[in-house]
Design an enzyme around this catalytic site. Structure first.
Site, PDB file in Angstrom:
ATOM      1  N   LYS A   4     -37.994  -0.972 -48.033  1.00 32.39           N
ATOM      2  CA  LYS A   4     -36.417  -0.065 -48.250  1.00 32.39           C
ATOM      3  C   LYS A   4     -35.201  -0.965 -47.431  1.00 32.39           C
ATOM      4  O   LYS A   4     -35.952  -0.979 -45.741  1.00 32.39           O
ATOM      5  CB  LYS A   4     -36.178   1.368 -48.683  1.00 32.39           C
ATOM      6  CG  LYS A   4     -34.523   1.912 -48.674  1.00 32.39           C
ATOM      7  CD  LYS A   4     -34.158   3.085 -48.207  1.00 32.39           C
ATOM      8  CE  LYS A   4     -33.192   3.728 -48.420  1.00 32.39           C
ATOM      9  NZ  LYS A   4     -33.403   5.336 -48.993  1.00 32.39           N
ATOM     10  N   GLU A  28     -23.629  14.658 -45.351  1.00 33.41           N
ATOM     11  CA  GLU A  28     -25.496  15.261 -44.945  1.00 33.41           C
ATOM     12  C   GLU A  28     -25.811  15.603 -43.512  1.00 33.41           C
ATOM     13  O   GLU A  28     -25.211  14.846 -42.756  1.00 33.41           O
ATOM     14  CB  GLU A  28     -26.119  13.874 -44.776  1.00 33.41           C
ATOM     15  CG  GLU A  28     -27.366  13.366 -45.275  1.00 33.41           C
ATOM     16  CD  GLU A  28     -27.835  12.101 -44.905  1.00 33.41           C
ATOM     17  OE1 GLU A  28     -29.202  12.089 -45.367  1.00 33.41           O
ATOM     18  OE2 GLU A  28     -27.316  11.465 -45.508  1.00 33.41           O
ATOM     19  N   GLU A  42     -35.854   6.553 -54.339  1.00 29.39           N
ATOM     20  CA  GLU A  42     -35.257   5.812 -52.704  1.00 29.39           C
ATOM     21  C   GLU A  42     -35.761   7.473 -52.319  1.00 29.39           C
ATOM     22  O   GLU A  42     -34.937   7.518 -50.498  1.00 29.39           O
ATOM     23  CB  GLU A  42     -33.982   5.360 -53.142  1.00 29.39           C
ATOM     24  CG  GLU A  42     -33.744   5.235 -51.995  1.00 29.39           C
ATOM     25  CD  GLU A  42     -31.997   4.587 -52.273  1.00 29.39           C
ATOM     26  OE1 GLU A  42     -31.029   4.940 -51.223  1.00 29.39           O
ATOM     27  OE2 GLU A  42     -31.815   4.290 -53.319  1.00 29.39           O
ATOM     28  N   GLU A  55     -21.517   0.828 -55.519  1.00 29.44           N
ATOM     29  CA  GLU A  55     -21.373   2.007 -54.454  1.00 29.44           C
ATOM     30  C   GLU A  55     -20.821   1.942 -53.303  1.00 29.44           C
ATOM     31  O   GLU A  55     -20.358   3.358 -53.411  1.00 29.44           O
ATOM     32  CB  GLU A  55     -22.765   2.094 -54.383  1.00 29.44           C
ATOM     33  CG  GLU A  55     -23.369   4.171 -53.669  1.00 29.44           C
ATOM     34  CD  GLU A  55     -24.872   4.009 -53.845  1.00 29.44           C
ATOM     35  OE1 GLU A  55     -25.364   4.603 -52.164  1.00 29.44           O
ATOM     36  OE2 GLU A  55     -25.370   3.561 -54.989  1.00 29.44           O
TER      37      GLU A  55
END
Length: 375
Positions: free
Chosen positions: A129, A179, A223, A359
């Site tokens: 990733k 977050e 993910e 995105e």
């Protein structure tokens, strides 16, 4: 306190409190010592100089070796969280019309090509990733209205983490992150990794459909699992009674749906500060990739800009080691009449270049709406 913010202040609003610092009493130096040691020394020095309950606010860059912007303010106002003020529900003033100049760096097709190349390398087994970002460079014909931007960011998502922090001469880092990297309150530890995202729908039916699809997306669930595993592994040496949900839930912002897991733990050693934990976690695969060192290399090779504080962390800490540290996303850096917006997307082997480009475009909307820019 939201209305009291002025450029140069340190403003941070979290779900537990609102902080407004003005001036500088103690600044954390940049040297060879661990960051958490330098922070503890700055807080101790502030206490020795008469501050009874010193508290530090600031930002740490994506590159842990780069200088941080952390300080104990000369004056500090504290208050409850923004949602506790009923006035926060009032709409923000609309931004004044501005003839913004907008430049995309890299161009969308170049960003998509970088995603495609990363996917090819993952299929060849090089890494699993990487998070690739792009920027929008906005230029106004006159000075920026930073207080207005901060006000609109906070009112758009008062339950999130809104910040405006000086990060150098004439430069301000501002944004609204969803977050939480990690928080410590006494022996209680909370981390809330987000990974796996989709843009909000234009109407209720489409919005619900997209949220439901995200909860079942094999690509996004994978993910998310990679990030949750990394957070668990990083916290395990410090904590006991780690509780990790078996499946993620959903969290929404004004523009995005995210997969979310709330991880809790107990801290047996009171000498371990919130920043100690944050440094052990930073950067998570949610903002960098895995394995970390190789993902950093891919980022350096692919992104035609320096991330600076984007995907670093912002937060506060007191002399007892309690604090909240947030992942620096949905942010921009302001200087003079220029504003650089950042947005990234997690790229895995199942990623599609156009979807990741879309995105990042949706993530830009948080800030574009705050400045009234059409794009």
């Amino acid at each position: 306190m939201l209305r009291a913010y002025r450029p140069g202040d340190r403003f941070l609003a979290t779900p537990t409190r609102t902080l407004l610092g003005r001036g500088t009493r103690e600044e954390v130096p940049h040297d060879e010592r661990p960051l958490s040691t330098r922070v503890a020394d700055a807080l101790a020095a502030a206490r020795e100089r008469g501050r009874r309950a010193p508290l530090l606010i600031g930002a740490v860059p994506f590159d842990p070796q780069a200088p941080a912007a952390l300080a104990v303010s000369a004056e500090l106002r504290t208050g409850p969280s923004l949602p506790s003020d009923p006035m926060i529900a009032l709409p923000a003033e609309r931004p004044a019309p501005v003839d913004w100049g907008i430049r995309q760096v890299p161009a969308p097709e170049e960003y998509a090509a970088g995603v495609a190349d990363a996917v090819d390398r993952m299929w060849q087994g090089e890494f699993s990733k990487v998070v690739l970002a792009r920027t929008l460079e906005l230029t106004a014909p006159g000075p920026l209205d930073l207080p207005g931007m901060v006000d609109r960011l906070a009112r758009r998502d008062p339950g999130g983490y809104t910040f405006a922090l000086p990060v150098g001469e004439g430069r301000t880092l501002l944004g609204a992150s969803p977050e939480l990297l990690v928080a410590r309150r006494g022996a209680r530890i909370v981390a809330n990794p987000l990974a796996g995202s989709t843009p909000r729908g234009a109407d209720l039916a489409e919005d619900v459909r997209r949220a439901a699809a995200l909860l079942e997306s094999v690509k996004d669930l994978h993910e998310h699992a990679v990030v949750v595993d990394a957070v668990h592994t990083a916290l395990a040496p410090f904590c006991r009674d780690l509780t990790v949900p078996s499946r993620p839930t959903l969290v929404r912002t004004a523009t995005m749906w995210h997969l979310s897991s709330t991880i809790t733990a107990t801290l047996p050693d009171p000498a371990t500060s919130a920043l100690d934990l944050a440094c052990a976690l930073h950067p998570t695969p949610a903002v960098c990739g895995t394995p970390t060192d190789l993902a950093r290399q891919v980022i350096r090779e692919t992104e035609p800009f320096d991330r600076g504080y984007f995907t670093g962390m912002v937060g506060w800490q007191d002399a007892e080691g309690d604090g909240e540290w947030v992942v620096t996303i949905r942010c921009a850096e302001a200087e003079d009449s220029r504003l650089r917006l950042y947005a990234g997307a997690g790229v895995v082997s199942a990623s599609r270049p156009q979807a990741e480009t879309d995105e990042t475009g949706a993530k830009f909307r948080t800030f574009l709406n705050a400045v009234g820019a059409e794009w």
